[in-house]
Design a protein around this motif. Structure first.
Motif, PDB file in Angstrom:
ATOM      1  N   SER A  47      56.130  38.717  35.651  1.00 53.02           N
ATOM      2  CA  SER A  47      55.757  39.246  34.424  1.00 53.02           C
ATOM      3  C   SER A  47      56.883  39.486  33.493  1.00 53.02           C
ATOM      4  O   SER A  47      56.566  39.081  32.341  1.00 53.02           O
ATOM      5  N   THR A  60      44.437  42.230  27.492  1.00 56.26           N
ATOM      6  CA  THR A  60      42.956  42.647  28.359  1.00 56.26           C
ATOM      7  C   THR A  60      42.002  42.872  27.031  1.00 56.26           C
ATOM      8  O   THR A  60      42.344  43.803  26.282  1.00 56.26           O
ATOM      9  N   HIS A  71      41.661  39.492  31.350  1.00 54.13           N
ATOM     10  CA  HIS A  71      43.133  39.718  31.102  1.00 54.13           C
ATOM     11  C   HIS A  71      43.594  38.315  30.836  1.00 54.13           C
ATOM     12  O   HIS A  71      43.394  37.357  31.540  1.00 54.13           O
ATOM     13  N   ASN A  94      46.604  34.905  41.381  1.00 52.35           N
ATOM     14  CA  ASN A  94      46.263  34.881  40.221  1.00 52.35           C
ATOM     15  C   ASN A  94      46.894  33.784  39.120  1.00 52.35           C
ATOM     16  O   ASN A  94      47.592  33.053  39.656  1.00 52.35           O
ATOM     17  N   ASP A 116      43.234  35.380  33.658  1.00 52.60           N
ATOM     18  CA  ASP A 116      42.933  35.468  35.062  1.00 52.60           C
ATOM     19  C   ASP A 116      41.495  35.308  35.216  1.00 52.60           C
ATOM     20  O   ASP A 116      40.489  35.915  34.372  1.00 52.60           O
ATOM     21  N   GLY A 121      43.441  38.379  39.748  1.00 53.34           N
ATOM     22  CA  GLY A 121      44.212  39.356  39.085  1.00 53.34           C
ATOM     23  C   GLY A 121      43.514  40.366  38.451  1.00 53.34           C
ATOM     24  O   GLY A 121      43.028  41.318  39.155  1.00 53.34           O
ATOM     25  N   ARG A 122      43.658  40.442  37.103  1.00 49.59           N
ATOM     26  CA  ARG A 122      43.343  41.864  36.393  1.00 49.59           C
ATOM     27  C   ARG A 122      42.048  41.636  35.829  1.00 49.59           C
ATOM     28  O   ARG A 122      41.546  42.628  34.688  1.00 49.59           O
ATOM     29  N   SER A 123      41.302  40.445  35.785  1.00 42.73           N
ATOM     30  CA  SER A 123      39.834  40.384  35.338  1.00 42.73           C
ATOM     31  C   SER A 123      38.929  40.858  36.143  1.00 42.73           C
ATOM     32  O   SER A 123      39.051  40.386  37.619  1.00 42.73           O
ATOM     33  N   TYR A 124      37.992  41.624  35.616  1.00 39.49           N
ATOM     34  CA  TYR A 124      36.806  42.307  36.488  1.00 39.49           C
ATOM     35  C   TYR A 124      35.506  42.594  35.750  1.00 39.49           C
ATOM     36  O   TYR A 124      35.510  42.571  34.735  1.00 39.49           O
ATOM     37  N   THR A 249      41.666  43.574  47.132  1.00 40.34           N
ATOM     38  CA  THR A 249      40.939  44.177  46.170  1.00 40.34           C
ATOM     39  C   THR A 249      39.534  43.792  45.945  1.00 40.34           C
ATOM     40  O   THR A 249      38.563  44.684  45.692  1.00 40.34           O
TER      41      THR A 249
END
Length: 335
Positions: A47, A60, A71, A94, A116, A121-124, A249
């Motif tokens: 990062s 995000t 994200h 990611n 992502d 990664g941080r996308s959901y 996750t």
């Protein structure tokens, strides 16, 4: 001459011993840690690399559906003189981990938008849709929220990302001017996709979403033709930490995405896109063999095919500089 050979032999031996001792020391220090501390640390350093050296910023965005968050890594200082380039990753972690070797070079020529994909990664999302269309809709929704709704985008995609990019080009043709597809089974029939993946043995979901170090080693060996010797030096506990950080996750969702992709039959009219397209393929690709690159080119009248010698499926890892040059030349129109 003989004495020099002896010195070189001893030096190699001492280096080998030192590496072995270092591996065992690290193993003693971290083998009992369940938390993926090493991978989390490496991810944090990545990062910093994206922010400090590549001038990228994490953003995000919440989509209008009220269920999905995407994200992005976005160029911090966009220049009107540079075209916008969207980068879509495949399976295997990611966007940071997949594009680490490319972002520095590409950030000098483009305003970058690197999402992502959902469940990576941080996308959901709370949405139960696992189709490629859902991924495409989510990426388009995120890009529009970031102001990319005026068209003129270039999209570079690899493997699974290629399916997503193709859907965007088909459903929202006004958004994309140029498309780069790398090592992607776009246009495969269900039978072709299953046949190729089953060549490697085991469950397809275990290959794409590894559960243990053995699965991850298989994924890397299948994906790459060169540079895989490093796998022999990586202890299993580090690979286990990578799996925990990248896959555990959202493991169920990632498995469902893979099954949806492999079990779904493509529509006959799927090839009807008009964008100028660059297809890039490694001639040693064991995931989607080169013959399918030729097949895809035949179905795309406005396309060209670049073949990279002695390169496998992971072109972004094995030949990032060559791939960057191809992308830059194609998008900027440089002959």
């Amino acid at each position: 001459m003989a004495s020099m050979k002896l010195v070189v032999h001893l030096l190699r031996r001492y280096i080998s011993i030192a590496i072995t001792l270092f591996q065992r020391l690290v193993l003693c220090l971290f083998d009992n840690l369940d938390y993926p501390i090493l991978i989390k640390l490496a991810d944090a350093l990545l990062s910093l690399y994206f922010i400090i050296l590549c001038d990228l910023r994490p953003i995000t965005v919440d989509l209008d559906d009220g269920e999905t968050t995407v994200h992005f890594w976005v160029s911090g200082h966009r220049k009107i003189s540079r075209p916008d380039l969207v980068m879509l990753h495949g399976y295997g972690g990611n966007s940071k981990w997949q594009f680490i070797h490319q972002v520095s070079g590409l950030s000098k020529s483009f305003n970058l938008f690197i999402p992502d994909l959902v469940f990576f990664g941080r996308s959901y999302s709370r949405n139960t849709d696992r189709s490629v269309e859902f991924q495409a809709r989510s990426i388009v929704g995120g890009l529009k929220r970031l102001g990319c709704d005026g068209g003129g985008l270039a999209v570079y995609s690899i493997s699974y990302g290629g399916f997503v990019a193709y859907r965007i080009a088909k459903i929202w043709p006004e958004m994309i001017d140029r498309l780069v597809i790398v090592s992607s089974g776009v246009g495969f029939t269900q039978q072709q996709k299953m046949t190729e993946m089953k060549k490697h043995g085991g469950e397809v979901s275990d290959i794409l979403v590894p559960r243990n170090p053995r699965d991850l080693r298989l994924l890397v060996r299948v994906s790459m033709n060169t540079g895989i010797a490093f796998l022999d030096w990586i202890p299993d506990f580090i690979l286990s930490q990578f799996i925990a950080a990248m896959y555990d996750t959202n493991r169920q969702e990632l498995v469902e995405l893979a099954k949806n992709l492999l079990e779904r039959e493509e529509e006959p009219e799927f090839f009807a896109i008009s964008q100028k397209t660059l297809i890039v393929w490694g001639d040693k690709d064991e995931v989607f063999p080169l013959e399918h690159g030729y097949r895809l080119q035949r179905h795309l009248p406005n396309s060209s095919l670049e073949i990279l010698k002695e390169i496998g499926h992971g072109v972004n890892i094995e030949a990032p500089a060559t791939l960057n040059n191809l992308i830059i030349s194609f998008v900027l129109g440089v002959s």
